[in-house]
Design a protein around this motif. Structure first.
Motif, mmCIF file in Angstrom:
data_model
loop_
_atom_site.group_PDB
_atom_site.id
_atom_site.type_symbol
_atom_site.label_atom_id
_atom_site.label_comp_id
_atom_site.label_asym_id
_atom_site.label_seq_id
_atom_site.Cartn_x
_atom_site.Cartn_y
_atom_site.Cartn_z
ATOM 1 N N ASP A 30 -34.594 -33.308 20.759
ATOM 2 C CA ASP A 30 -34.767 -33.840 22.102
ATOM 3 C C ASP A 30 -34.331 -32.669 23.000
ATOM 4 O O ASP A 30 -33.845 -31.657 22.849
ATOM 5 C CB ASP A 30 -34.212 -35.334 22.185
ATOM 6 N N ARG A 31 -34.681 -33.081 24.460
ATOM 7 C CA ARG A 31 -34.414 -32.152 25.474
ATOM 8 C C ARG A 31 -33.251 -31.496 25.413
ATOM 9 O O ARG A 31 -32.922 -30.494 25.470
ATOM 10 C CB ARG A 31 -34.690 -32.750 26.733
ATOM 11 N N ASP A 32 -32.004 -32.577 25.175
ATOM 12 C CA ASP A 32 -30.517 -32.136 25.184
ATOM 13 C C ASP A 32 -30.159 -31.034 24.015
ATOM 14 O O ASP A 32 -29.689 -30.291 24.290
ATOM 15 C CB ASP A 32 -29.507 -33.423 25.233
ATOM 16 N N LEU A 33 -30.808 -31.456 22.953
ATOM 17 C CA LEU A 33 -30.750 -30.365 21.855
ATOM 18 C C LEU A 33 -31.369 -29.522 21.800
ATOM 19 O O LEU A 33 -30.720 -28.146 21.450
ATOM 20 C CB LEU A 33 -31.022 -31.125 20.326
ATOM 21 N N TRP A 34 -32.475 -29.196 22.647
ATOM 22 C CA TRP A 34 -33.175 -27.797 22.807
ATOM 23 C C TRP A 34 -32.219 -27.066 23.733
ATOM 24 O O TRP A 34 -32.020 -25.660 23.477
ATOM 25 C CB TRP A 34 -34.369 -28.044 23.680
ATOM 26 N N GLY A 35 -31.409 -27.585 24.717
ATOM 27 C CA GLY A 35 -30.505 -27.110 25.464
ATOM 28 C C GLY A 35 -29.215 -26.566 24.952
ATOM 29 O O GLY A 35 -28.822 -25.279 25.067
ATOM 30 N N LEU A 36 -28.809 -27.286 23.928
ATOM 31 C CA LEU A 36 -27.741 -26.978 23.094
ATOM 32 C C LEU A 36 -27.913 -25.749 22.235
ATOM 33 O O LEU A 36 -27.270 -24.601 22.172
ATOM 34 C CB LEU A 36 -27.124 -28.064 22.176
ATOM 35 N N LEU A 37 -29.148 -25.686 21.647
ATOM 36 C CA LEU A 37 -29.829 -24.769 20.816
ATOM 37 C C LEU A 37 -29.880 -23.488 21.707
ATOM 38 O O LEU A 37 -29.480 -22.345 21.214
ATOM 39 C CB LEU A 37 -30.961 -25.042 19.937
ATOM 40 N N ARG A 38 -30.337 -23.426 22.769
ATOM 41 C CA ARG A 38 -30.564 -22.146 23.664
ATOM 42 C C ARG A 38 -29.130 -21.553 23.988
ATOM 43 O O ARG A 38 -28.980 -20.397 23.842
ATOM 44 C CB ARG A 38 -31.220 -22.849 24.914
ATOM 45 N N GLN A 39 -28.228 -22.510 24.217
ATOM 46 C CA GLN A 39 -27.024 -22.075 24.629
ATOM 47 C C GLN A 39 -26.211 -21.377 23.203
ATOM 48 O O GLN A 39 -25.678 -20.325 23.596
ATOM 49 C CB GLN A 39 -26.299 -23.113 25.319
ATOM 50 N N ALA A 44 -24.238 -16.523 20.327
ATOM 51 C CA ALA A 44 -24.370 -15.858 19.043
ATOM 52 C C ALA A 44 -24.913 -14.563 19.288
ATOM 53 O O ALA A 44 -24.304 -13.395 18.629
ATOM 54 C CB ALA A 44 -24.986 -16.533 17.876
ATOM 55 N N SER A 45 -25.877 -14.368 19.939
ATOM 56 C CA SER A 45 -26.554 -12.957 20.284
ATOM 57 C C SER A 45 -25.574 -12.157 20.950
ATOM 58 O O SER A 45 -25.737 -10.842 20.728
ATOM 59 C CB SER A 45 -27.611 -13.313 20.956
ATOM 60 N N HIS A 46 -24.739 -12.548 21.883
ATOM 61 C CA HIS A 46 -23.789 -11.746 22.672
ATOM 62 C C HIS A 46 -22.521 -11.801 22.059
ATOM 63 O O HIS A 46 -21.503 -10.990 22.755
ATOM 64 C CB HIS A 46 -24.060 -12.094 23.888
ATOM 65 N N ASP A 47 -22.268 -12.356 21.095
ATOM 66 C CA ASP A 47 -20.562 -12.407 20.544
ATOM 67 C C ASP A 47 -20.730 -11.331 19.525
ATOM 68 O O ASP A 47 -21.098 -11.550 18.469
ATOM 69 C CB ASP A 47 -20.554 -13.753 19.985
ATOM 70 N N PRO A 48 -19.832 -10.329 19.617
ATOM 71 C CA PRO A 48 -19.753 -9.204 18.479
ATOM 72 C C PRO A 48 -19.081 -9.607 17.288
ATOM 73 O O PRO A 48 -19.088 -9.034 16.308
ATOM 74 C CB PRO A 48 -18.888 -8.143 19.251
ATOM 75 N N ALA A 49 -18.379 -10.809 17.462
ATOM 76 C CA ALA A 49 -17.667 -11.432 16.163
ATOM 77 C C ALA A 49 -18.777 -12.138 15.269
ATOM 78 O O ALA A 49 -18.375 -12.568 14.027
ATOM 79 C CB ALA A 49 -16.681 -12.417 16.607
ATOM 80 N N VAL A 50 -19.914 -12.517 15.677
ATOM 81 C CA VAL A 50 -20.616 -13.009 14.864
ATOM 82 C C VAL A 50 -21.904 -11.969 14.324
ATOM 83 O O VAL A 50 -22.612 -11.289 15.088
ATOM 84 C CB VAL A 50 -21.645 -14.276 15.808
ATOM 85 N N ARG A 51 -21.708 -11.859 12.879
ATOM 86 C CA ARG A 51 -22.601 -11.004 12.426
ATOM 87 C C ARG A 51 -23.676 -11.528 11.551
ATOM 88 O O ARG A 51 -24.596 -10.771 10.945
ATOM 89 C CB ARG A 51 -21.616 -9.934 11.347
ATOM 90 N N LEU A 90 -38.094 -17.901 21.107
ATOM 91 C CA LEU A 90 -37.562 -16.321 21.454
ATOM 92 C C LEU A 90 -36.414 -15.892 21.159
ATOM 93 O O LEU A 90 -36.167 -14.947 20.726
ATOM 94 C CB LEU A 90 -37.973 -15.964 22.864
ATOM 95 N N LEU A 91 -35.356 -16.750 21.358
ATOM 96 C CA LEU A 91 -34.028 -16.510 21.357
ATOM 97 C C LEU A 91 -33.777 -16.212 19.680
ATOM 98 O O LEU A 91 -33.046 -15.242 19.276
ATOM 99 C CB LEU A 91 -33.163 -17.438 21.651
#
Length: 274
Positions: A30-39, A44-51, A90-91
């Motif tokens: 739903d709308r809220d989960l799309w927002g949580l996924l986007r965040q 994850a894309s900007h966290d160097p600890a996530v490989r 896209l993300l």
């Protein structure tokens, strides 16, 4: 009683797992989960600890698609609603982090396209897949019209999208839409091992490789060669190249970090006192 979070996030070493957690709706988004996924995907894309990143669903389903029942409570124009899906697609596609979809159960509509947007897909024999859109009077979204023909070819993509058939995991694998089919009692360990292998890889080279392959189908050979040259330049700017050669010479596994080759000087001569 407080409702459970719709998206669960857990880390194991350098592997982050995102679990869609709306089992009462077969993890429809739903709308809220799309927002949580986007965040979560942005972080994850900007966290160097996530490989490496694993995307999965709770309660015996991967994702049954967008939650159409929540539309009445959302007064936005349909184009604004679809923008939620587009941003997540896209993300997922552009993330420098290798991604794995762990599918056990139904992956339908936008839910299947979320799985297809991952770099690798591991499914159980019990999993089922459908581009259900035409049964709802709709056309594919969440990147399906782009992903399907690139993965399985134009004719099979049309078959799946126009007829909205449900296929099993083995057929999906035969159509290049699933990478591996693993028994349900083995999939957790299999995906954990796979994600650990990805997380141990050279992050700069993996990000460059993913981008080259994602963008390669739209390039001429000349353009692809130029892009490869730029990617190799970025790779050689990382300490991972010298580490790989050292590990080979020392007969050990490399320890990749993705660090920039040039280290800052302890003192900048231009700033030294005269």
């Amino acid at each position: 009683m407080t409702a459970p979070p719709a998206l669960l996030t857990s880390d194991s070493g350098s592997v982050r797992t995102l679990t869609l957690n709306r089992p009462h709706r077969r993890n429809a988004v739903d709308r809220d989960l799309w927002g949580l996924l986007r965040q979560a995907l942005t972080e994850a894309s900007h966290d160097p600890a996530v490989r490496a990143l694993v995307l999965t669903g709770a309660g015996g389903a991967f994702c049954s698609g967008a939650d159409l029942t929540s539309g009445a409570a959302d007064p936005r124009h349909p184009l604004d609603k679809v923008r939620d899906l587009n941003e997540v697609a896209l993300l997922l596609h552009e993330s420098p982090v290798p991604t794995v979809a762990k599918v056990d159960g139904a992956a339908v509509g936008a839910g299947w396209n979320l799985a297809l947007g991952c770099d690798l897909v591991v499914a159980t024999p019990e999993s089922r897949f459908s581009q259900i859109f035409t049964r709802r009077g709709l056309s594919p979204d969440c990147g399906g019209s782009w992903l399907l023909p690139r993965l399985t070819g134009l004719q099979q993509a049309k078959r799946l999208a126009l007829l909205a058939e449900t296929i099993d995991a083995e057929e999906a694998r035969s159509l290049n839409l699933v990478t591996w089919v693993v028994p349900a009692d083995e999939i957790d360990a299999y995906v954990a091992g796979l994600a650990d292998r990805l997380a141990a890889g050279p992050p700069v080279a993996q990000a460059q490789t993913k981008a080259l392959l994602n963008e390669g189908t739209g390039r001429t050979l000349r353009e692809a060669l130029a892009a490869e040259a730029r990617a190799q330049t970025a790779n050689f700017a990382s300490t991972d190249v010298t580490e790989a050669y050292a590990a080979f010479a020392e007969k050990r596994e490399p320890r990749f970090t993705g660090r920039w080759f040039r280290q800052p000087a302890t003192e900048d001569p231009s700033c030294a006192k005269q």
